[in-house]
Design a protein around this motif. Structure first.
Motif, PDB file in Angstrom:
ATOM      1  N   HIS A   1       0.833  -1.195   0.000  1.00  0.00           N
ATOM      2  CA  HIS A   1       0.000   0.000   0.000  1.00  0.00           C
ATOM      3  C   HIS A   1       0.868   1.245   0.000  1.00  0.00           C
ATOM      4  O   HIS A   1       0.587   2.223  -0.696  1.00  0.00           O
ATOM      5  N   LYS A   2       1.962   1.196   0.749  1.00  0.00           N
ATOM      6  CA  LYS A   2       2.875   2.335   0.825  1.00  0.00           C
ATOM      7  C   LYS A   2       3.391   2.706  -0.542  1.00  0.00           C
ATOM      8  O   LYS A   2       3.433   3.871  -0.919  1.00  0.00           O
ATOM      9  N   PHE A   3       3.800   1.707  -1.328  1.00  0.00           N
ATOM     10  CA  PHE A   3       4.363   2.006  -2.647  1.00  0.00           C
ATOM     11  C   PHE A   3       3.300   2.580  -3.567  1.00  0.00           C
ATOM     12  O   PHE A   3       3.551   3.523  -4.309  1.00  0.00           O
ATOM     13  N   LEU A   4       2.109   2.011  -3.531  1.00  0.00           N
ATOM     14  CA  LEU A   4       1.041   2.507  -4.400  1.00  0.00           C
ATOM     15  C   LEU A   4       0.751   3.976  -4.118  1.00  0.00           C
ATOM     16  O   LEU A   4       0.621   4.780  -5.031  1.00  0.00           O
ATOM     17  N   VAL A   5       0.663   4.312  -2.840  1.00  0.00           N
ATOM     18  CA  VAL A   5       0.367   5.697  -2.475  1.00  0.00           C
ATOM     19  C   VAL A   5       1.518   6.611  -2.866  1.00  0.00           C
ATOM     20  O   VAL A   5       1.345   7.625  -3.538  1.00  0.00           O
ATOM     21  N   THR A   6       2.730   6.244  -2.452  1.00  0.00           N
ATOM     22  CA  THR A   6       3.884   7.089  -2.713  1.00  0.00           C
ATOM     23  C   THR A   6       4.129   7.251  -4.203  1.00  0.00           C
ATOM     24  O   THR A   6       4.378   8.353  -4.696  1.00  0.00           O
ATOM     25  N   ALA A   7       4.073   6.154  -4.940  1.00  0.00           N
ATOM     26  CA  ALA A   7       4.323   6.215  -6.378  1.00  0.00           C
ATOM     27  C   ALA A   7       3.266   7.040  -7.096  1.00  0.00           C
ATOM     28  O   ALA A   7       3.573   7.797  -8.017  1.00  0.00           O
ATOM     29  N   ALA A   8       2.025   6.901  -6.665  1.00  0.00           N
ATOM     30  CA  ALA A   8       0.959   7.672  -7.295  1.00  0.00           C
ATOM     31  C   ALA A   8       1.167   9.163  -7.066  1.00  0.00           C
ATOM     32  O   ALA A   8       1.022   9.977  -7.982  1.00  0.00           O
ATOM     33  N   LEU A   9       1.524   9.532  -5.832  1.00  0.00           N
ATOM     34  CA  LEU A   9       1.756  10.936  -5.525  1.00  0.00           C
ATOM     35  C   LEU A   9       2.959  11.464  -6.290  1.00  0.00           C
ATOM     36  O   LEU A   9       2.926  12.553  -6.869  1.00  0.00           O
ATOM     37  N   ALA A  10       4.020  10.690  -6.299  1.00  0.00           N
ATOM     38  CA  ALA A  10       5.228  11.106  -7.008  1.00  0.00           C
ATOM     39  C   ALA A  10       4.961  11.235  -8.498  1.00  0.00           C
ATOM     40  O   ALA A  10       5.429  12.171  -9.157  1.00  0.00           O
ATOM     41  N   ALA A  11       4.201  10.291  -9.045  1.00  0.00           N
ATOM     42  CA  ALA A  11       3.889  10.338 -10.470  1.00  0.00           C
ATOM     43  C   ALA A  11       3.096  11.591 -10.808  1.00  0.00           C
ATOM     44  O   ALA A  11       3.331  12.251 -11.831  1.00  0.00           O
ATOM     45  N   ALA A  12       2.174  11.944  -9.936  1.00  0.00           N
ATOM     46  CA  ALA A  12       1.351  13.111 -10.181  1.00  0.00           C
ATOM     47  C   ALA A  12       2.179  14.396 -10.157  1.00  0.00           C
ATOM     48  O   ALA A  12       1.940  15.319 -10.928  1.00  0.00           O
ATOM     49  N   ILE A  13       3.184  14.432  -9.288  1.00  0.00           N
ATOM     50  CA  ILE A  13       4.016  15.632  -9.182  1.00  0.00           C
ATOM     51  C   ILE A  13       4.968  15.760 -10.358  1.00  0.00           C
ATOM     52  O   ILE A  13       5.126  16.806 -10.961  1.00  0.00           O
TER      53      ILE A  13
ATOM     54  N   ALA B   1       2.353  -0.903 -11.315  1.00  0.00           N
ATOM     55  CA  ALA B   1       2.794   0.412 -11.781  1.00  0.00           C
ATOM     56  C   ALA B   1       1.784   1.018 -12.758  1.00  0.00           C
ATOM     57  O   ALA B   1       1.542   2.227 -12.757  1.00  0.00           O
ATOM     58  N   ILE B   2       1.186   0.180 -13.612  1.00  0.00           N
ATOM     59  CA  ILE B   2       0.164   0.672 -14.538  1.00  0.00           C
ATOM     60  C   ILE B   2      -1.053   1.166 -13.773  1.00  0.00           C
ATOM     61  O   ILE B   2      -1.625   2.223 -14.091  1.00  0.00           O
ATOM     62  N   ASP B   3      -1.455   0.419 -12.734  1.00  0.00           N
ATOM     63  CA  ASP B   3      -2.579   0.874 -11.900  1.00  0.00           C
ATOM     64  C   ASP B   3      -2.284   2.249 -11.317  1.00  0.00           C
ATOM     65  O   ASP B   3      -3.151   3.130 -11.260  1.00  0.00           O
ATOM     66  N   VAL B   4      -1.034   2.434 -10.858  1.00  0.00           N
ATOM     67  CA  VAL B   4      -0.635   3.722 -10.283  1.00  0.00           C
ATOM     68  C   VAL B   4      -0.779   4.830 -11.318  1.00  0.00           C
ATOM     69  O   VAL B   4      -1.358   5.894 -11.057  1.00  0.00           O
ATOM     70  N   LYS B   5      -0.258   4.610 -12.521  1.00  0.00           N
ATOM     71  CA  LYS B   5      -0.306   5.641 -13.555  1.00  0.00           C
ATOM     72  C   LYS B   5      -1.742   5.959 -13.963  1.00  0.00           C
ATOM     73  O   LYS B   5      -2.087   7.119 -14.242  1.00  0.00           O
ATOM     74  N   LEU B   6      -2.588   4.916 -14.036  1.00  0.00           N
ATOM     75  CA  LEU B   6      -3.982   5.135 -14.432  1.00  0.00           C
ATOM     76  C   LEU B   6      -4.682   6.108 -13.495  1.00  0.00           C
ATOM     77  O   LEU B   6      -5.351   7.053 -13.924  1.00  0.00           O
ATOM     78  N   LEU B   7      -4.496   5.888 -12.178  1.00  0.00           N
ATOM     79  CA  LEU B   7      -5.163   6.769 -11.219  1.00  0.00           C
ATOM     80  C   LEU B   7      -4.413   8.083 -11.051  1.00  0.00           C
ATOM     81  O   LEU B   7      -5.024   9.125 -10.768  1.00  0.00           O
ATOM     82  N   ALA B   8      -3.086   8.067 -11.232  1.00  0.00           N
ATOM     83  CA  ALA B   8      -2.320   9.315 -11.161  1.00  0.00           C
ATOM     84  C   ALA B   8      -2.767  10.270 -12.258  1.00  0.00           C
ATOM     85  O   ALA B   8      -2.862  11.484 -12.060  1.00  0.00           O
ATOM     86  N   SER B   9      -3.044   9.697 -13.434  1.00  0.00           N
ATOM     87  CA  SER B   9      -3.517  10.522 -14.550  1.00  0.00           C
ATOM     88  C   SER B   9      -4.827  11.222 -14.182  1.00  0.00           C
ATOM     89  O   SER B   9      -5.016  12.415 -14.451  1.00  0.00           O
ATOM     90  N   GLY B  10      -5.732  10.489 -13.545  1.00  0.00           N
ATOM     91  CA  GLY B  10      -6.989  11.093 -13.109  1.00  0.00           C
ATOM     92  C   GLY B  10      -6.771  12.158 -12.060  1.00  0.00           C
ATOM     93  O   GLY B  10      -7.435  13.208 -12.078  1.00  0.00           O
ATOM     94  N   ALA B  11      -5.799  11.913 -11.155  1.00  0.00           N
ATOM     95  CA  ALA B  11      -5.514  12.891 -10.106  1.00  0.00           C
ATOM     96  C   ALA B  11      -4.963  14.183 -10.690  1.00  0.00           C
ATOM     97  O   ALA B  11      -5.319  15.285 -10.258  1.00  0.00           O
TER      98      ALA B  11
END
Length: 293
Positions: free
Chosen positions: A4-16, A70-80
Motif C-alpha cells: 500500500h505504501k508504494f502505491l500511495v507514494t508512487a501515485a503521488l510522485a507520479a502526479a508531481i 505500476a500501470i494501476d498507479v499511472k492510471l489513477l495518477a492521470s486522473g488525479a
C-alpha cells in the motif's frame, strides 16, 4: 499486490513529476499509460517493493506483477492530475512528509545500513559471546525399556562388563537404538526432568546404577562426556548481530543530530510520551532501528 505504501507514494510522485520528467537517456520506457510513461527505473522500484509473497515469484513473473501495479498507479495518477489533486494543500502536506521520510531513509541507508563493516559485526559478536554465561552440556547414551525389571537386568549386564552400545542395539525400545542409544550433546531443559537430573549427576564414563523412570518408560543412562556448550557461530547469528550494530549506529546518529538541532515539543502530554520512549530506547527496551518504509 504491491505494498500500500508504494502505491500511495508512487501515485503521488507520479502526479508531481509526470509533467516534468528527469530520466536519464538510457532509462528505457517500458510502458505508456495515456500521456504518462513508465520507465525501467520505476519498474525496478516497483519490483523492489513487491509484497513479500509476490517477491518469491520467478523473475519474469515478478516483473509482470510489478508492471501491473505500476500501470494501476499511472492510471489513477492521470486522473488525479486532471482533477488538480497535486495543487491541493492536503496533497502538498503529504508529499512534504513523504519527502522527509525518504530523505530519512536515504540517510539511514548511507550512514547505518551501508556503513556497517564486517569487522564491526565480528567485534560485536565477540563482545556478545564473551558476555554469555557458561552453560554445561553433556553427551549421553540411554537404553529405554518398558519395565523396571528389564532395566535392572540391563544394569546387571553392564556390571558384568558388557558394552553399553551393544546392549542398546539389542534391547532398547527407543528410535535411536541402532546408534547404540546415542543422544548426542544436549544442555539442560532438553530432556524430561527425571532423565535430565540423573544424566547431569553422572561422572564421565559412569552409568546409572538404578533405573530412571519417566513418562516413556525406564531408562539406563551412560554419560560419555561433559563440556561447556560452544557458542553459536557467527554465521548462525550474523543477521542478529548486524541488527545490534545498526542499532548502535542509529542511536549515535540520532543523538548527534539532537545535539546539533533543538527538539521542542509544545504539547506536554506528547512531550512526556516522547521522553518515555527515548528512555526505553536508551535502556534497550524499545526498537531503536526504524523499519524501512
Amino acid at each position: 499486490m504491491l505494498r500500500h505504501k508504494f502505491l500511495v507514494t508512487a501515485a503521488l510522485a507520479a502526479a508531481i513529476f509526470a509533467q516534468a520528467p528527469a530520466f536519464s537517456a538510457d532509462d528505457a520506457v517500458v510502458a505508456k499509460v495515456g500521456s504518462l510513461e513508465i520507465r525501467q527505473s520505476e519498474l525496478d522500484l516497483a519490483i523492489q517493493n513487491l509484497d513479500p509473497q509476490l517477491a518469491q515469484l520467478p523473475d519474469e513473473q515478478k516483473k509482470v506483477a510489478a508492471l501491473s501495479g505500476a500501470i494501476d498507479v499511472k492510471l489513477l495518477a492521470s486522473g488525479a492530475i486532471a482533477e488538480g489533486v497535486k495543487d491541493t494543500e492536503d496533497f502538498k502536506k503529504r508529499m512534504a512528509y513523504i519527502g522527509d521520510r525518504e530523505l530519512h531513509n536515504a540517510y539511514f541507508r548511507k550512514h547505518v545500513i551501508d556503513a556497517v563493516t564486517a569487522d564491526e559485526v565480528k567485534a560485536r559478536y565477540d563482545k556478545e559471546i564473551a558476555g554469555i554465561p557458561k552453560q554445561e552440556e553433556i553427551h549421553a547414551r540411554h537404553i529405554l525399556v518398558k519395565t523396571e525389571d528389564e532395566a535392572k537386568a540391563v544394569i546387571a549386564d553392564l556390571d558384568k562388563g558388557k558394552d553399553f552400545a551393544a546392549i542398546a542395539k539389542e534391547k532398547s525400545q527407543d528410535s535411536n537404538k541402532d546408534e547404540g542409544g546415542d543422544l548426542g550433546w544436549f544442555g539442560r531443559g532438553r530432556m524430561v526432568p527425571e532423565f535430565e537430573e540423573a544424566a547431569f549427576a553422572l561422572e564421565k564414563g559412569a552409568y546409572t546404577k538404578t533405573p530412571v523412570q519417566s513418562q516413556f518408560g525406564f531408562h539406563v543412562i551412560k554419560l560419555e562426556d561433559k563440556r561447556d556448550a560452544p557458542p553459536p557461530g557467527l554465521d548462525q547469528v550474523e543477521d542478529q548481530v548486524r541488527q545490534l550494530v545498526m542499532r548502535d549506529k542509529y542511536v549515535a546518529l540520532i543523538e548527534k543530530a539532537k545535539t546539533d538541532q533543538k527538539v521542542e515539543i509544545v504539547d506536554e502530554a506528547l512531550k512526556k510520551g516522547y521522553d518515555d520512549v527515548n528512555k526505553m530506547r536508551e535502556a534497550g527496551e524499545a526498537p531503536a532501528v526504524p523499519v524501512q518504509q
